[in-house]
Design a protein around this motif. Structure first.
Motif, PDB file in Angstrom:
ATOM      1  N   HIS A 207       0.854  -1.181   0.000  1.00 19.40           N
ATOM      2  CA  HIS A 207       0.000   0.000   0.000  1.00 19.40           C
ATOM      3  C   HIS A 207       0.889   1.229   0.000  1.00 19.40           C
ATOM      4  O   HIS A 207       1.772   1.370   0.847  1.00 19.40           O
ATOM      5  N   ARG A 210       4.654   0.682   0.256  1.00 16.01           N
ATOM      6  CA  ARG A 210       5.232   0.056   1.446  1.00 16.01           C
ATOM      7  C   ARG A 210       4.648  -1.336   1.664  1.00 16.01           C
ATOM      8  O   ARG A 210       3.481  -1.585   1.360  1.00 16.01           O
ATOM      9  N   LEU A 212       3.004  -3.832   3.910  1.00 17.16           N
ATOM     10  CA  LEU A 212       2.234  -3.813   5.151  1.00 17.16           C
ATOM     11  C   LEU A 212       2.180  -5.171   5.830  1.00 17.16           C
ATOM     12  O   LEU A 212       2.064  -5.250   7.052  1.00 17.16           O
ATOM     13  N   ALA A 213       2.239  -6.251   5.032  1.00 16.69           N
ATOM     14  CA  ALA A 213       2.137  -7.593   5.613  1.00 16.69           C
ATOM     15  C   ALA A 213       2.687  -8.615   4.631  1.00 16.69           C
ATOM     16  O   ALA A 213       2.657  -8.418   3.418  1.00 16.69           O
ATOM     17  N   MET A 233      -6.265  -2.795   6.828  1.00 21.41           N
ATOM     18  CA  MET A 233      -4.859  -2.472   6.661  1.00 21.41           C
ATOM     19  C   MET A 233      -4.624  -1.279   5.740  1.00 21.41           C
ATOM     20  O   MET A 233      -3.693  -0.493   5.942  1.00 21.41           O
ATOM     21  N   THR A 234      -5.469  -1.132   4.720  1.00 22.45           N
ATOM     22  CA  THR A 234      -5.221  -0.099   3.711  1.00 22.45           C
ATOM     23  C   THR A 234      -6.169   1.075   3.791  1.00 22.45           C
ATOM     24  O   THR A 234      -5.889   2.145   3.231  1.00 22.45           O
TER      25      THR A 234
END
Length: 238
Positions: A207, A210, A212-213, A233-234
């Motif tokens: 996202h 970057r 994120l997971a 998350m986004t």
């Protein structure tokens, strides 16, 4: 790792597209590169396919550093781009034969690989049809068959189901999952659609450039659906 990305960064002038992204995908795994539009997925694919040169970090394909040994790395890479690249005036078989020739595969070896690839993707009966007459799903299957002719160790698919109906999308994702199990090819499947990902798949969530997971889908989402996890998350809904 069959595919390794380490501290990868890229900018378009003052705009950062990727910021120190790192992940690895093991041999035979289906990994979903998941992220909303503008997440950096296309930039990452452009770097992996050498459409762009790396500015920072490294990419390794089947053990070959893309910067140090680009020819060896690209020889182990198969790619299906978002936009179709078939010659619409050639038949399915002619499209594959032309690609095989570009990789130095000819004669009986080419015939054998083409037959195997088309049979595996359920396209054997359409070998003599012109690409122009194929529906979207069959065009995609032809492109995947073509990308497998040189027996790559890593297969990249950039939003391969764009424009396809739900039934065709489901069938295509199932074929690629089966391909991982049958051949051991490593797949990186870029998408923004969570229903194309199963719990056993690796999810690499991007996202705004970057990471994120990165982990097994079922472990990451927990009790939530993947769609809900993605939105949490986004901040973006599908």
């Amino acid at each position: 790792m069959s595919l390794q990305v380490t501290d990868l960064s890229f900018s378009y002038g003052a705009k950062t597209a990727l910021e120190r992204v790192s992940f690895g995908v093991e041999r035979g795994r289906f990994a979903a590169l998941l992220g909303p539009n503008g997440a950096g997925k296309s930039t990452l694919f452009s770097l992996m396919t050498r459409l762009f040169g790396t500015q920072g970090g490294s990419i390794s394909i089947a053990g070959h550093d893309l910067r140090v040994a680009p020819l060896a790395a690209m020889a182990d890479l198969g790619v299906v781009f978002q936009q179709t690249t078939l010659d619409l005036d050639l038949t399915v078989q002619q499209n594959l034969r032309y690609f095989a020739a570009l990789h130095g595969i000819s004669g009986r070896a080419a015939d054998r690989r083409i037959d195997v690839a088309l049979d595996r993707l359920g396209m054997a009966e359409r070998a003599g049809e012109k690409a122009r007459g194929l529906n979207g799903g069959h065009k995609r299957r032809t492109e995947i068959a073509r990308a497998l002719l040189h027996e790559p160790k890593v297969l990249l698919l950039d939003e391969p189901t764009v424009g396809l109906d739900a039934v065709t999308r489901t069938g295509l994702t199932r074929h690629i999952h089966d391909l991982c199990l049958e051949t051991g090819v490593t797949v990186l499947w870029a998408t923004h659609l969570t229903d194309e990902v199963s719990d056993a798949d690796q999810v690499i969530l991007l996202h705004r450039g970057r990471l994120l997971a990165d982990g097994r889908c079922g472990d990451l989402r927990g009790s939530a659906s993947l769609s809900e996890y993605f939105a949490q998350m986004t901040g973006v809904s599908e």
